[in-house]
Design a protein around this motif. Structure first.
Motif, PDB file in Angstrom:
ATOM      1  N   GLN A 186      -6.127   6.877   2.334  1.00  0.00           N
ATOM      2  CA  GLN A 186      -7.257   7.658   2.825  1.00  0.00           C
ATOM      3  C   GLN A 186      -7.427   8.953   2.029  1.00  0.00           C
ATOM      4  N   ALA A 187      -6.302   9.574   1.691  1.00  0.00           N
ATOM      5  CA  ALA A 187      -6.379  10.811   0.904  1.00  0.00           C
ATOM      6  C   ALA A 187      -6.948  10.538  -0.477  1.00  0.00           C
ATOM      7  N   LEU A 188      -6.512   9.457  -1.106  1.00  0.00           N
ATOM      8  CA  LEU A 188      -7.055   9.091  -2.410  1.00  0.00           C
ATOM      9  C   LEU A 188      -8.553   8.836  -2.327  1.00  0.00           C
ATOM     10  N   LYS A 189      -8.971   8.133  -1.277  1.00  0.00           N
ATOM     11  CA  LYS A 189     -10.390   7.835  -1.103  1.00  0.00           C
ATOM     12  C   LYS A 189     -11.206   9.115  -0.950  1.00  0.00           C
ATOM     13  N   ALA A 190     -10.626  10.117  -0.294  1.00  0.00           N
ATOM     14  CA  ALA A 190     -11.331  11.379  -0.076  1.00  0.00           C
ATOM     15  C   ALA A 190     -11.377  12.248  -1.323  1.00  0.00           C
ATOM     16  N   MET A 191     -10.411  12.078  -2.246  1.00  0.00           N
ATOM     17  CA  MET A 191     -10.280  13.011  -3.360  1.00  0.00           C
ATOM     18  C   MET A 191     -10.641  12.441  -4.720  1.00  0.00           C
ATOM     19  N   THR A 192     -10.831  11.116  -4.829  1.00  0.00           N
ATOM     20  CA  THR A 192     -11.067  10.543  -6.149  1.00  0.00           C
ATOM     21  C   THR A 192     -12.012   9.356  -6.065  1.00  0.00           C
ATOM     22  N   ALA A 193     -12.688   9.088  -7.181  1.00  0.00           N
ATOM     23  CA  ALA A 193     -13.571   7.918  -7.273  1.00  0.00           C
ATOM     24  C   ALA A 193     -12.888   6.755  -7.975  1.00  0.00           C
ATOM     25  N   ALA A 194     -11.562   6.848  -8.147  1.00  0.00           N
ATOM     26  CA  ALA A 194     -10.833   5.764  -8.800  1.00  0.00           C
ATOM     27  C   ALA A 194     -10.821   4.522  -7.915  1.00  0.00           C
ATOM     28  N   GLU A 195     -10.629   3.371  -8.559  1.00  0.00           N
ATOM     29  CA  GLU A 195     -10.529   2.098  -7.849  1.00  0.00           C
ATOM     30  C   GLU A 195      -9.114   1.970  -7.282  1.00  0.00           C
ATOM     31  N   ILE A 196      -9.000   1.698  -5.983  1.00  0.00           N
ATOM     32  CA  ILE A 196      -7.699   1.679  -5.319  1.00  0.00           C
ATOM     33  C   ILE A 196      -7.274   0.244  -5.060  1.00  0.00           C
ATOM     34  N   VAL A 197      -6.100  -0.111  -5.601  1.00  0.00           N
ATOM     35  CA  VAL A 197      -5.526  -1.441  -5.434  1.00  0.00           C
ATOM     36  C   VAL A 197      -4.244  -1.304  -4.614  1.00  0.00           C
ATOM     37  N   VAL A 198      -4.169  -1.988  -3.477  1.00  0.00           N
ATOM     38  CA  VAL A 198      -3.017  -1.865  -2.587  1.00  0.00           C
ATOM     39  C   VAL A 198      -2.192  -3.139  -2.622  1.00  0.00           C
ATOM     40  N   VAL A 199      -0.875  -2.975  -2.749  1.00  0.00           N
ATOM     41  CA  VAL A 199       0.067  -4.089  -2.754  1.00  0.00           C
ATOM     42  C   VAL A 199       1.063  -3.888  -1.619  1.00  0.00           C
ATOM     43  N   ASP A 200       1.213  -4.893  -0.769  1.00  0.00           N
ATOM     44  CA  ASP A 200       2.166  -4.819   0.339  1.00  0.00           C
ATOM     45  C   ASP A 200       2.628  -6.232   0.682  1.00  0.00           C
ATOM     46  N   ARG A 201       3.858  -6.358   1.154  1.00  0.00           N
ATOM     47  CA  ARG A 201       4.376  -7.670   1.534  1.00  0.00           C
ATOM     48  C   ARG A 201       3.771  -8.173   2.842  1.00  0.00           C
ATOM     49  N   ASN A 202       3.261  -7.259   3.653  1.00  0.00           N
ATOM     50  CA  ASN A 202       2.757  -7.600   4.973  1.00  0.00           C
ATOM     51  C   ASN A 202       1.238  -7.778   4.930  1.00  0.00           C
ATOM     52  N   ALA A 203       0.771  -8.949   5.306  1.00  0.00           N
ATOM     53  CA  ALA A 203      -0.662  -9.240   5.248  1.00  0.00           C
ATOM     54  C   ALA A 203      -1.465  -8.333   6.171  1.00  0.00           C
ATOM     55  N   ASP A 204      -0.895  -7.987   7.339  1.00  0.00           N
ATOM     56  CA  ASP A 204      -1.598  -7.095   8.264  1.00  0.00           C
ATOM     57  C   ASP A 204      -1.751  -5.696   7.666  1.00  0.00           C
ATOM     58  N   ALA A 205      -0.724  -5.243   6.948  1.00  0.00           N
ATOM     59  CA  ALA A 205      -0.804  -3.937   6.297  1.00  0.00           C
ATOM     60  C   ALA A 205      -1.894  -3.932   5.230  1.00  0.00           C
ATOM     61  N   VAL A 206      -2.030  -5.046   4.515  1.00  0.00           N
ATOM     62  CA  VAL A 206      -3.083  -5.160   3.499  1.00  0.00           C
ATOM     63  C   VAL A 206      -4.460  -5.126   4.157  1.00  0.00           C
ATOM     64  N   LYS A 207      -4.603  -5.792   5.300  1.00  0.00           N
ATOM     65  CA  LYS A 207      -5.869  -5.755   6.031  1.00  0.00           C
ATOM     66  C   LYS A 207      -6.207  -4.334   6.465  1.00  0.00           C
ATOM     67  N   LEU A 208      -5.198  -3.619   6.967  1.00  0.00           N
ATOM     68  CA  LEU A 208      -5.416  -2.223   7.363  1.00  0.00           C
ATOM     69  C   LEU A 208      -5.864  -1.401   6.161  1.00  0.00           C
ATOM     70  N   ALA A 209      -5.211  -1.606   5.014  1.00  0.00           N
ATOM     71  CA  ALA A 209      -5.553  -0.856   3.802  1.00  0.00           C
ATOM     72  C   ALA A 209      -7.006  -1.079   3.406  1.00  0.00           C
ATOM     73  N   LEU A 210      -7.466  -2.316   3.472  1.00  0.00           N
ATOM     74  CA  LEU A 210      -8.853  -2.615   3.116  1.00  0.00           C
ATOM     75  C   LEU A 210      -9.833  -1.977   4.100  1.00  0.00           C
ATOM     76  N   SER A 211      -9.411  -1.878   5.363  1.00  0.00           N
ATOM     77  CA  SER A 211     -10.303  -1.307   6.375  1.00  0.00           C
ATOM     78  C   SER A 211     -10.430   0.208   6.271  1.00  0.00           C
ATOM     79  N   ILE A 212      -9.489   0.856   5.579  1.00  0.00           N
ATOM     80  CA  ILE A 212      -9.525   2.321   5.480  1.00  0.00           C
ATOM     81  C   ILE A 212      -9.870   2.814   4.080  1.00  0.00           C
ATOM     82  N   GLY A 213     -10.331   1.905   3.204  1.00  0.00           N
ATOM     83  CA  GLY A 213     -10.847   2.398   1.934  1.00  0.00           C
ATOM     84  C   GLY A 213     -10.343   1.759   0.668  1.00  0.00           C
ATOM     85  N   ALA A 214      -9.307   0.911   0.740  1.00  0.00           N
ATOM     86  CA  ALA A 214      -8.829   0.253  -0.478  1.00  0.00           C
ATOM     87  C   ALA A 214      -9.896  -0.693  -1.017  1.00  0.00           C
ATOM     88  N   ASP A 215     -10.008  -0.754  -2.339  1.00  0.00           N
ATOM     89  CA  ASP A 215     -10.981  -1.641  -2.976  1.00  0.00           C
ATOM     90  C   ASP A 215     -10.450  -3.053  -3.134  1.00  0.00           C
TER      91      ASP A 215
END
Length: 341
Positions: A186-215
């Motif tokens: 969320q902080a990255l999304k607020a401070m930069t226009a870079a493309e955000i790629v999230v990697v996590d072992r937990n599928a639910d965590a990845v879903k949360l990441a996409l819902s809060i701004g990950a590209d």
């Protein structure tokens, strides 16, 4: 007052009755705890990983992510008053050393760290200092933001440093979308226009990441490094922020990094094993990240008050501290666990 204490390493925490803290010095602030974050560092403390470094005498009260209401103040305190809602910077600093005078108070030479080397906030009251408290906006409540005091502050500190070099069109890989990572995204999304790629072992965590701004969200199932390289045209990302730091994430993080890229290490638990010739030939930068400064915490509270950073929490009453720790260790918590005395 009730307090949850470390009574021995390799043993469970215990609830006990201790004397409530009182004002001793002119700049003291006594905070009535409204929320205390449960952090993986607390588990590392119980494992004994911090025993030599902290030098703390057992038993002592744990808990370093705290927010609440000002209960009492010393005679010299002018920045807060009784009844104010506050979040507590995790360090008590001197204000006089070179680091403090440079605004880099996290490296204060005389700092104390409630919950690590002195009494913390798994309790009803906490003693801290006027230099450590930040007044909360009326829209924020202590139990909702407590974990921003350390997890959020650490995530913000790392991502704010990363954001200084990220440009529109750049890629930033975030490893781990848990307690720290979901704040960092969320902080990255607020401070930069870079493309955000999230990697996590937990599928639910990845879903949360996409819902809060990950590209992009990638579940780490063995081919995640190759997926990142494919997304980045085989070059790797300009920045990798690793909120895990164990289980092979450091090996993977370096492989995801492009030449002359920045690898920010936030999580910890394993050694980084990189041939020096690879560091030299690619000119990559390995950057350590500790907790942020008081000014970082003030900036983070601005983002929180504007709704740009929201902490996902699971709340537990203080007497269910063991349930909170067990749920954290078992990976059952999305976001952060908060104890509410």
């Amino acid at each position: 007052m009730r307090a949850v204490q470390v009574v021995g390493y390799g043993r469970n925490l215990e609830m006990t009755d201790v004397a409530a803290p009182a004002v001793v010095e002119p700049y003291d602030v006594i905070v009535k705890i409204g929320g205390a974050g449960v952090c993986r560092t607390d588990i590392h403390i119980l494992e004994g990983q911090w025993a030599e470094k902290s030098g703390v005498t057992l038993p002592y009260t744990i808990g370093h992510e705290n927010a609440g209401w000002v209960h009492a103040t010393g005679s010299a305190v002018t920045n807060v008053a009784e009844g104010d809602k506050v979040i507590v910077h995790p360090l008590m600093t001197c204000g006089l050393c070179r680091a403090c005078r440079s605004g880099d108070d996290v490296h204060c030479t005389q700092s104390r760290f409630p919950g690590i080397d002195t009494a913390g906030g798994y309790a009803e009251y906490l003693r801290t200092s006027a230099r450590s408290v930040v007044k909360l906006d009326d829209s924020l409540e202590p139990a909702d933001v407590a974990a921003l005091a350390d997890a959020g502050l650490t995530a913000y500190h790392a991502t704010a440093k990363a954001a200084r070099t990220l440009r529109p069109g750049d890629r930033c890989v975030v490893i781990g979308a848990g307690g720290l990572g979901h704040i960092g995204i969320q902080a990255l999304k607020a401070m930069t226009a870079a493309e955000i790629v999230v990697v996590d072992r937990n599928a639910d965590a990845v879903k949360l990441a996409l819902s809060i701004g990950a590209d992009h969200g990638i579940v780490a199932e063995g081919g995640h490094v190759e997926e990142v390289l494919e997304l980045t045209d085989g070059n790797g990302a300009e920045v990798v922020v690793d909120f895990v730091g164990e289980g092979g994430s450091t090996r993977d993080g370096v492989r995801m990094l492009r030449r002359a890229g920045d690898y920010h290490v936030v999580g910890y638990g394993e050694n980084i094993d990189i041939p020096t010739i690879d560091v030299i030939s690619t000119e990559i930068n390995l950057i350590g990240n500790l907790v942020g400064s008081y000014n970082d915490l003030c900036e983070l509270m601005v983002l929180a008050a504007r709704g740009l950073v929201k902490l996902h929490t699971t709340k537990y009453p203080l007497d269910r501290f063991q349930d909170a720790l067990d749920d954290l260790e078992a990976g059952r918590i999305r976001g952060r666990a908060i104890l509410t005395p």
